[in-house]
Design a protein around this motif. Structure first.
Motif, PDB file in Angstrom:
ATOM      1  N   LEU A 136      28.366 -14.865  24.043  1.00 23.39           N
ATOM      2  CA  LEU A 136      27.184 -14.512  23.252  1.00 23.39           C
ATOM      3  C   LEU A 136      27.553 -13.559  22.119  1.00 23.39           C
ATOM      4  O   LEU A 136      27.017 -13.659  21.008  1.00 23.39           O
ATOM      5  N   GLU A 176      20.222 -20.143  27.484  1.00 25.73           N
ATOM      6  CA  GLU A 176      19.252 -19.382  26.689  1.00 25.73           C
ATOM      7  C   GLU A 176      18.308 -20.316  25.937  1.00 25.73           C
ATOM      8  O   GLU A 176      17.088 -20.117  25.926  1.00 25.73           O
ATOM      9  N   ARG A 223      29.789 -22.281  19.329  1.00 23.60           N
ATOM     10  CA  ARG A 223      29.901 -22.111  20.773  1.00 23.60           C
ATOM     11  C   ARG A 223      31.161 -22.760  21.335  1.00 23.60           C
ATOM     12  O   ARG A 223      31.859 -22.176  22.174  1.00 23.60           O
ATOM     13  N   PRO A 258      24.849 -19.627  26.219  1.00 24.73           N
ATOM     14  CA  PRO A 258      24.135 -20.031  24.998  1.00 24.73           C
ATOM     15  C   PRO A 258      23.236 -21.247  25.219  1.00 24.73           C
ATOM     16  O   PRO A 258      22.119 -21.306  24.704  1.00 24.73           O
ATOM     17  N   THR A 307      26.723 -14.818  18.511  1.00 26.83           N
ATOM     18  CA  THR A 307      25.605 -14.125  17.868  1.00 26.83           C
ATOM     19  C   THR A 307      26.050 -13.148  16.787  1.00 26.83           C
ATOM     20  O   THR A 307      25.515 -13.146  15.673  1.00 26.83           O
ATOM     21  N   GLU A 308      27.050 -12.320  17.097  1.00 26.24           N
ATOM     22  CA  GLU A 308      27.417 -11.246  16.167  1.00 26.24           C
ATOM     23  C   GLU A 308      28.494 -11.666  15.173  1.00 26.24           C
ATOM     24  O   GLU A 308      28.578 -11.116  14.080  1.00 26.24           O
ATOM     25  N   HIS A 330      18.603 -12.213  25.078  1.00 25.21           N
ATOM     26  CA  HIS A 330      19.943 -11.785  25.472  1.00 25.21           C
ATOM     27  C   HIS A 330      19.892 -10.865  26.697  1.00 25.21           C
ATOM     28  O   HIS A 330      20.742 -10.953  27.594  1.00 25.21           O
ATOM     29  N   GLY A 377      22.559  -6.014  22.453  1.00 27.35           N
ATOM     30  CA  GLY A 377      22.524  -7.191  21.596  1.00 27.35           C
ATOM     31  C   GLY A 377      21.135  -7.500  21.086  1.00 27.35           C
ATOM     32  O   GLY A 377      20.957  -7.919  19.937  1.00 27.35           O
ATOM     33  N   ASP A 378      20.108  -7.323  21.929  1.00 22.40           N
ATOM     34  CA  ASP A 378      18.725  -7.529  21.500  1.00 22.40           C
ATOM     35  C   ASP A 378      18.326  -6.559  20.408  1.00 22.40           C
ATOM     36  O   ASP A 378      17.387  -6.812  19.640  1.00 22.40           O
TER      37      ASP A 378
END
Length: 409
Positions: free
Chosen positions: A251, A56, A261, A53, A255-256, A63, A375-376
Motif C-alpha cells: 500500500l 480494499e 500494484r 490493494p 499509494t505514496e 487504509h 496513511g489515511d
C-alpha cells in the motif's frame, strides 16, 4: 491450577534428547518438515498484504481498516500463543502442531467465503488463533532434537520458512490473481495446509513429549526475570521490522509512490530472495559472535534502514526495499536463541508462548494499524519512520540482557 503449578514446580517427565548420539545432520529432515509447516503457517498470515490493494477496492475499506485486518490476525495469534502451553501439555507438541495446521486450513476457507468487512474480520481472528498454536511447539520440538550448540543453525533453518513466505506471498498472489480471485487464493492456501497436516501426522518426527502449561509457578518464575521482559519488548520491535513493515509496504508503494500494484508485489517478492540466505548466515554469525552481540548489531542496522525507507525518494526507495529486509530477518535466529536461555529448560516453551504473542500483537498488529492510520492522513512515510525509531531503541534495551551462559552453550 494446583495440578498445573505442581507440574511446573516438579518439572514434567520429558524424555532426554538423543542429539549427542545422532548428530545435527540426523535431525535435518524433521527440522525441514517443521519448517514446511511453518512456511504455510506464516504464508497464511501475510498473504493478505499483496492482496490488500484488491481487497480494499472489493470491500470499499480505508487504509486504516485494511491495517486493522492484521491487528485482528494478531489478536487471535496472541490468544492462541498464550493458550498453546495448556494444549501441548495435554496432547503433546506433535498433536498440537497437527491440530494447528488443520484448524488453519479450515479458517482460511471461512475467510474466503466471508462477505463484508465484519465477516472477514471474524474469520481472520480464527486464522490467527489456528496459526498461533504452532510456534511454541515447533520451537520446543527443534530445541529438543538438537544440541544447544547447534540451536543457531537449527533455528536459522526453521526461520527460512517465514523468509521464503515473504518471497512467495507477493509473487504467488500476483500470479494467481491473473487467473483467480483473491478469495480463491485463500482456498488454495487452505487446501495445501490441510494436505501438509495429514502428511506430518503420518511421516513427521519430533514433538512426542508434553509441553508445560503456563501455571502460576512457571509464570512466577519467568516474570521475576528481567531478561524475560527485555526479550518481550525486543520481540515487539523485531517483529515490527518484518511483519509491521512488510504488511503495509504494498500500500505504501502503490499509494505514496504511485507504483503499479503488480510491480510493487514483484519488487517486494524479489527483495526477499536474498533474505533466505541472510537468515542462514545470521544463524552462523549468531554461533560465532553470540546471540546478544548479533542482536544488537541487527537492531541498529534494521532500524536505520527502516527510517531511510520512509524518507528517501525515487530510486533510493527501491534500493531500501531490497536492503531493509536483509537486516530485519536476521533478528530471529539470535532472538530465539536468547529466548531459549530464559528460565529453566522445562518452561522453555512457556517463555516463547508468553513473549512472542506480545511481539506479534505489537509488531504485526498495532504497527500496521499505525502505518495505515498515518496513511489515511497522507503520510505513510511518517508511520514507517516511527517504526524505525522504535527498532533502533531496542539496541539500548538489548545491552542490559544477561543471557544464561549455561543454557546458551
Amino acid at each position: 491450577m494446583t495440578s498445573l503449578g505442581k507440574r511446573t514446580t516438579m518439572q514434567p517427565n520429558v524424555p532426554k534428547p538423543q542429539q549427542h548420539a545422532n548428530g545435527f545432520k540426523a535431525h535435518l529432515f524433521p527440522i525441514l518438515f517443521l519448517a514446511a509447516i511453518f512456511f504455510l503457517n506464516f504464508l497464511s498470515r501475510i498473504i493478505l498484504a499483496p492482496l490488500l490493494p484488491t481487497i480494499e477496492q472489493d470491500l470499499g475499506i480505508s487504509h486504516g481498516e485494511a491495517g486493522s485486518l492484521f491487528l485482528l490476525i494478531s489478536v487471535g495469534y496472541f490468544a492462541a500463543l498464550l493458550a498453546s502451553g495448556f494444549v501441548s501439555a495435554r496432547i503433546l507438541h506433535r498433536r498440537t502442531i497437527v491440530i494447528s495446521a488443520v484448524s488453519l486450513g479450515i479458517a482460511l476457507y471461512f475467510t474466503a467465503f466471508s462477505h463484508g468487512l465484519f465477516g472477514m474480520q471474524t474469520s481472520l481472528i480464527l486464522v490467527g488463533m489456528a496459526a498461533g498454536l504452532y510456534l511454541p511447539s515447533g520451537i520446543a520440538s527443534i530445541t529438543h532434537l538438537v544440541d544447544a550448540r547447534h540451536w543457531g543453525k537449527a533455528l536459522a533453518i526453521h526461520e527460512v520458512a517465514p523468509n521464503l513466505a515473504f518471497v512467495a506471498a507477493p509473487l504467488l498472489a500476483e500470479f494467481m490473481l491473473g487467473w483467480i480471485s483473491w478469495r480463491s487464493v485463500l482456498i488454495v492456501l487452505g487446501s495445501l495446509t490441510l494436505v501438509l497436516s495429514v502428511a506430518f501426522s503420518k511421516f513427521g518426527r519430533g514433538g512426542n513429549f508434553p509441553g508445560s502449561a503456563p501455571g502460576f509457578g512457571a509464570c512466577k518464575t519467568l516474570f521475576k526475570l528481567p531478561a524475560f521482559w527485555i526479550m518481550t519488548v525486543l520481540f515487539m520491535v523485531g517483529i515490527s521490522s518484518t511483519m509491521g513493515i512488510y504488511t503495509m509496504l504494498p500500500l505504501f508503494l502503490v499509494t505514496e509512490h504511485g507504483m503499479d500494484r503488480s510491480l510493487a508485489n514483484e519488487l517486494i517478492g524479489l527483495s526477499r530472495v536474498l533474505s533466505i540466505a541472510m537468515a542462514l548466515l545470521a544463524g552462523v554469525v549468531n554461533d560465532r559472535l553470540g546471540p546478544k552481540r548479533t542482536l544488537m548489531i541487527v537492531l541498529f542496522l534494521s532500524g536505520s534502514m527502516t527510517i531511510l525507507l520512509g524518507v528517501v525518494p525515487g530510486f533510493w526507495t527501491i534500493l531500501l526495499v531490497f536492503l531493509q529486509p536483509l537486516m530485519a530477518v536476521s533478528f530471529f535466529p539470535s532472538a530465539f536463541a536468547l529466548l531459549s536461555t530464559v528460565g529453566p529448560p522445562d518452561v522453555r516453551n512457556i517463555s516463547v508462548s508468553l513473549a512472542v504473542p506480545a511481539g506479534f500483537m505489537f509488531g504485526g498488529g498495532v504497527m500496521p494499524l499505525l502505518i495505515g492510520f498515518m496513511g489515511d492522513r497522507g503520510s505513510f512515510a511518517g508511520g514507517i519512520v516511527i517504526v524505525g525509531g522504535l527498532i533502533m531503541s531496542g539496541v539500548l534495551l538489548a545491552a542490559f540482557l544477561k543471557p544464561n551462559e549455561e543454557n546458551e552453550g
